[in-house]
Write a protein that holds these residues in place. Structure first.
Motif, PDB file in Angstrom:
ATOM      1  N   ALA A  35      51.987 -36.155 172.366  1.00 29.59           N
ATOM      2  CA  ALA A  35      51.073 -37.224 172.771  1.00 29.59           C
ATOM      3  C   ALA A  35      51.798 -38.559 172.826  1.00 29.59           C
ATOM      4  O   ALA A  35      51.221 -39.561 173.217  1.00 29.59           O
ATOM      5  N   ALA A  36      53.056 -38.570 172.400  1.00 31.33           N
ATOM      6  CA  ALA A  36      53.822 -39.811 172.450  1.00 31.33           C
ATOM      7  C   ALA A  36      53.965 -40.294 173.886  1.00 31.33           C
ATOM      8  O   ALA A  36      54.151 -41.472 174.135  1.00 31.33           O
ATOM      9  N   THR A  37      53.867 -39.383 174.823  1.00 27.38           N
ATOM     10  CA  THR A  37      53.924 -39.752 176.232  1.00 27.38           C
ATOM     11  C   THR A  37      52.530 -39.700 176.827  1.00 27.38           C
ATOM     12  O   THR A  37      51.723 -38.853 176.468  1.00 27.38           O
ATOM     13  N   THR A  38      52.262 -40.611 177.729  1.00 25.98           N
ATOM     14  CA  THR A  38      50.970 -40.578 178.417  1.00 25.98           C
ATOM     15  C   THR A  38      51.042 -39.692 179.656  1.00 25.98           C
ATOM     16  O   THR A  38      50.030 -39.453 180.289  1.00 25.98           O
ATOM     17  N   LYS A  39      52.215 -39.191 179.999  1.00 22.39           N
ATOM     18  CA  LYS A  39      52.387 -38.301 181.150  1.00 22.39           C
ATOM     19  C   LYS A  39      52.208 -36.859 180.696  1.00 22.39           C
ATOM     20  O   LYS A  39      53.150 -36.180 180.351  1.00 22.39           O
ATOM     21  N   ARG A  40      50.953 -36.422 180.675  1.00 19.10           N
ATOM     22  CA  ARG A  40      50.637 -35.062 180.285  1.00 19.10           C
ATOM     23  C   ARG A  40      49.854 -34.428 181.422  1.00 19.10           C
ATOM     24  O   ARG A  40      48.700 -34.781 181.665  1.00 19.10           O
ATOM     25  N   PRO A  41      50.480 -33.511 182.164  1.00 13.95           N
ATOM     26  CA  PRO A  41      49.866 -32.935 183.372  1.00 13.95           C
ATOM     27  C   PRO A  41      48.488 -32.317 183.147  1.00 13.95           C
ATOM     28  O   PRO A  41      47.586 -32.503 183.963  1.00 13.95           O
ATOM     29  N   GLU A  42      48.295 -31.579 182.058  1.00 14.84           N
ATOM     30  CA  GLU A  42      46.999 -30.936 181.844  1.00 14.84           C
ATOM     31  C   GLU A  42      45.914 -31.960 181.516  1.00 14.84           C
ATOM     32  O   GLU A  42      44.765 -31.785 181.910  1.00 14.84           O
ATOM     33  N   LEU A  43      46.277 -33.018 180.816  1.00 11.56           N
ATOM     34  CA  LEU A  43      45.296 -34.082 180.572  1.00 11.56           C
ATOM     35  C   LEU A  43      44.913 -34.740 181.894  1.00 11.56           C
ATOM     36  O   LEU A  43      43.739 -35.001 182.146  1.00 11.56           O
ATOM     37  N   GLU A  44      45.896 -34.984 182.740  1.00  8.59           N
ATOM     38  CA  GLU A  44      45.613 -35.579 184.047  1.00  8.59           C
ATOM     39  C   GLU A  44      44.717 -34.657 184.883  1.00  8.59           C
ATOM     40  O   GLU A  44      43.776 -35.118 185.531  1.00  8.59           O
ATOM     41  N   ASN A  45      44.984 -33.350 184.842  1.00  9.76           N
ATOM     42  CA  ASN A  45      44.127 -32.384 185.552  1.00  9.76           C
ATOM     43  C   ASN A  45      42.711 -32.413 184.982  1.00  9.76           C
ATOM     44  O   ASN A  45      41.725 -32.370 185.731  1.00  9.76           O
ATOM     45  N   CYS A  46      42.608 -32.468 183.671  1.00  7.70           N
ATOM     46  CA  CYS A  46      41.306 -32.513 183.002  1.00  7.70           C
ATOM     47  C   CYS A  46      40.534 -33.762 183.419  1.00  7.70           C
ATOM     48  O   CYS A  46      39.349 -33.675 183.756  1.00  7.70           O
ATOM     49  N   LEU A  47      41.203 -34.904 183.416  1.00 10.09           N
ATOM     50  CA  LEU A  47      40.540 -36.157 183.787  1.00 10.09           C
ATOM     51  C   LEU A  47      40.031 -36.113 185.224  1.00 10.09           C
ATOM     52  O   LEU A  47      38.948 -36.619 185.520  1.00 10.09           O
ATOM     53  N   ARG A  48      40.811 -35.484 186.122  1.00 12.50           N
ATOM     54  CA  ARG A  48      40.376 -35.342 187.522  1.00 12.50           C
ATOM     55  C   ARG A  48      39.185 -34.394 187.637  1.00 12.50           C
ATOM     56  O   ARG A  48      38.326 -34.558 188.485  1.00 12.50           O
ATOM     57  N   TYR A  49      39.145 -33.384 186.796  1.00 12.57           N
ATOM     58  CA  TYR A  49      38.117 -32.340 186.848  1.00 12.57           C
ATOM     59  C   TYR A  49      36.756 -32.838 186.357  1.00 12.57           C
ATOM     60  O   TYR A  49      35.721 -32.421 186.864  1.00 12.57           O
ATOM     61  N   LEU A  50      36.753 -33.704 185.362  1.00 14.57           N
ATOM     62  CA  LEU A  50      35.513 -34.159 184.735  1.00 14.57           C
ATOM     63  C   LEU A  50      34.605 -34.890 185.715  1.00 14.57           C
ATOM     64  O   LEU A  50      35.064 -35.691 186.521  1.00 14.57           O
ATOM     65  N   ARG A  51      33.296 -34.614 185.633  1.00 14.01           N
ATOM     66  CA  ARG A  51      32.284 -35.222 186.497  1.00 14.01           C
ATOM     67  C   ARG A  51      31.235 -35.928 185.655  1.00 14.01           C
ATOM     68  O   ARG A  51      31.078 -35.658 184.464  1.00 14.01           O
ATOM     69  N   LYS A  52      30.480 -36.780 186.292  1.00 13.25           N
ATOM     70  CA  LYS A  52      29.388 -37.508 185.646  1.00 13.25           C
ATOM     71  C   LYS A  52      28.464 -36.506 184.944  1.00 13.25           C
ATOM     72  O   LYS A  52      28.070 -35.501 185.532  1.00 13.25           O
TER      73      LYS A  52
END
Length: 182
Positions: free
Chosen positions: A35-52
């Motif tokens: 987590a020391a890096t903010t470049k985490r591909p699965e987190l980025e995928n998760c953030l894109r996936y999430l909806r209202k």
């Protein structure tokens, strides 16, 4: 309105089984990265996936972020998109509602996680310094022997092309220039 999970461990040899164990989700994003890096591909995928209306489930705050700034940024982004965030270990859920006590808890827990990360880094630096003081080599093993370094220096002085030497010895030009400087 879906329940989505984000699970993270710091290294590939760590096990994710204990996180959110026994719970079922529509989608789970699992990451093996610091987590020391903010470049985490699965987190980025998760953030894109999430909806209202979705709820993001995370085992604990330190699994989502390691510093307070990153944590607050992620939470603000998510609740701003009407995504609730639930931290199971801390029993906290953030929905974007104005709740001063939850905000205080979040900031305290986030600050403690950031402090913990700083302490770990400090101990690591101290350990490296002690090892070096004892004459131990820290870091990656040298790619070239001392004889190879001397040979490269002689060949550069003789006019050999640096790019060709780097390719021949399997090193980057940056490494080659570092050798030249010594």
């Amino acid at each position: 309105m879906a329940d989505i999970a984000y699970i993270r461990v710091s290294s590939v040899d760590q096990n994710t089984d204990r996180q959110l164990d026994g719970l079922t989700f529509e989608e789970t994003f699992t990451e093996k990265a610091s987590a020391a890096t903010t470049k985490r591909p699965e987190l980025e995928n998760c953030l894109r996936y999430l909806r209202k209306g979705d709820t993001l489930h995370v085992h604990s705050i330190d699994r989502l972020a390691r510093n307070l700034e990153d944590l607050l940024r992620l939470l603000n982004e998510l609740v701003g998109r009407s995504v609730a965030v639930k931290f199971h270990k801390e029993h906290l859920t953030f929905t974007g509602e104005d709740n001063p006590f939850q905000t205080l808890q979040l900031q305290i827990i986030g600050a403690v996680a950031q402090f913990e990360r700083s302490i770990i880094k400090e101990r690591q630096r101290e350990g490296i310094a002690k090892a070096q003081a004892k004459g131990k080599h820290c870091g990656r093993k040298a790619k070239l022997t001392q004889d190879q370094v001397e040979e490269i220096k002689k060949r550069i002085t003789a006019g050999d092309e640096k790019k060709a030497l780097a390719a021949e010895y399997g090193i980057s030009r940056q490494t080659l220039y570092r050798i030249i400087k010594k």
